[in-house]
Design a protein around this motif. Structure first.
Motif, mmCIF file in Angstrom:
data_model
loop_
_atom_site.group_PDB
_atom_site.id
_atom_site.type_symbol
_atom_site.label_atom_id
_atom_site.label_comp_id
_atom_site.label_asym_id
_atom_site.label_seq_id
_atom_site.Cartn_x
_atom_site.Cartn_y
_atom_site.Cartn_z
ATOM 1 N N GLU A 156 -7.221 4.439 -7.988
ATOM 2 C CA GLU A 156 -6.972 5.493 -6.999
ATOM 3 C C GLU A 156 -5.513 5.942 -7.045
ATOM 4 O O GLU A 156 -5.211 7.138 -6.974
ATOM 5 N N LEU A 157 -4.616 4.989 -7.161
ATOM 6 C CA LEU A 157 -3.182 5.307 -7.188
ATOM 7 C C LEU A 157 -2.800 6.114 -8.423
ATOM 8 O O LEU A 157 -1.923 6.978 -8.362
ATOM 9 N N TYR A 209 -7.892 -0.182 -6.437
ATOM 10 C CA TYR A 209 -6.789 0.530 -5.787
ATOM 11 C C TYR A 209 -5.870 1.172 -6.821
ATOM 12 O O TYR A 209 -5.394 2.299 -6.634
ATOM 13 N N GLU A 223 -9.622 1.592 -0.345
ATOM 14 C CA GLU A 223 -9.340 0.522 -1.308
ATOM 15 C C GLU A 223 -8.172 -0.343 -0.833
ATOM 16 O O GLU A 223 -8.216 -1.578 -0.906
ATOM 17 N N THR A 233 0.848 -1.196 0.000
ATOM 18 C CA THR A 233 0.000 0.000 0.000
ATOM 19 C C THR A 233 0.883 1.246 0.000
ATOM 20 O O THR A 233 2.050 1.201 0.393
ATOM 21 N N ASP A 287 -8.329 9.307 0.486
ATOM 22 C CA ASP A 287 -9.431 8.710 -0.280
ATOM 23 C C ASP A 287 -9.079 7.318 -0.791
ATOM 24 O O ASP A 287 -9.966 6.483 -1.012
ATOM 25 N N SER A 288 -7.794 7.054 -0.993
ATOM 26 C CA SER A 288 -7.368 5.754 -1.528
ATOM 27 C C SER A 288 -7.219 4.694 -0.443
ATOM 28 O O SER A 288 -7.103 3.502 -0.748
ATOM 29 N N GLU A 289 -7.199 5.120 0.810
ATOM 30 C CA GLU A 289 -6.925 4.191 1.903
ATOM 31 C C GLU A 289 -7.997 3.116 2.014
ATOM 32 O O GLU A 289 -7.701 1.972 2.376
#
Length: 251
Positions: free
Chosen positions: A230-231, A227, A163, A121, A159-161
């Motif tokens: 988002e990344l 994810y 996922e 992550t 916001d990505s956490e």
């Protein structure tokens, strides 16, 4: 300065004593004019000095931010590499699930199974950014687009956490049923230095025939897709910040 004041005082007193009031008033006006000019010059010099200090401080802030966001980009690229491994492993795993292979060893199963289970992550370093915001030094940066991106950076990462955490949860939840078939040592030997192969046999083939494993594989793939999206948003944000920082440093 004191010498100049004494000189002006002496001249004014002499003019008054000589009863030259016309010249006295002209001299007084001239003296006021010189004082005002002196004050303006002092203000200008002080402003120049402050601008020089602010410019230097701004450069230091920008350099710290540049180093930090370059480090974050490097970490982000690494995470994306491992997310890509998950997505590449998924169709291979699904083919092995459907295929009635005659393989007698685990080599055909081990690598795609390992790649499917990566749980990297993105955890960026934000020390320089937080320091610039808390100290107010971020306001030395006059590029509004850049400051807007910097202020919104941590919100976008946050916001990505969801996922990333979902992917980790699914992998943790599947650990117990996977452990029925695969020994931890066999799954990680060759990756973790010093880890000794298990004394017990791992049964990858039976794992691949368990319906729960198919669910696990699909969830890993879906989590990774979400994810990765988002990344990629974060990466675009990061690259834009680095581009604008570079422009500011070159101005």
């Amino acid at each position: 300065m004191n010498g100049m004041i004494k000189f002006f005082h002496h001249v004014r007193r002499s003019l008054i004593q000589e009863n030259k009031m016309g010249k006295y008033f002209k001299y007084a006006i001239g003296e006021i004019f010189l004082v005002v000019i002196g004050i303006l010059i002092a203000i200008q010099l002080n402003a120049w000095r402050n601008n020089t200090l602010n410019t230097k401080q701004k450069q230091n802030v920008l350099k710290s931010l540049k180093a930090e966001f370059r480090s974050n980009k490097s970490q982000l690229d690494t995470v994306l590499v491992y997310q890509n491994k998950i997505q590449e492993a998924y169709p291979i795993v699904m083919q092995l699930i459907k295929k009635d292979t005659a393989a007698t060893d685990n080599s055909i199963y081990a690598e795609p199974c390992l790649n499917l289970g990566y749980a990297w992550t993105f955890n960026p370093i934000n020390g320089a950014l937080r320091s610039a915001i808390s100290s107010g030094e971020i306001h030395l940066i006059k590029n509004e687009k850049l400051t807007e991106l910097l202020f919104s950076w941590e919100d976008i990462v946050k916001d990505s956490e969801e996922e990333g955490n979902r992917a980790i949860h699914h992998k943790d939840a599947s650990y117990e049923f996977r452990q029925e078939y695969i020994r931890v040592n066999d799954a990680l030997v060759g990756i973790v230095p010093g880890l000794i192969p298990s004394n017990y046999i791992s049964n990858y083939k039976s794992l691949f025939k368990d319906p729960l494993f198919e669910d696990y594989a699909s969830l890993c793939y879906l989590d990774s897709r979400g994810y990765t999206n988002e990344l990629n948003v974060i990466k675009k944000h990061n690259l834009e910040i680095l581009k604008l920082i570079e422009q500011e440093l070159n101005n």
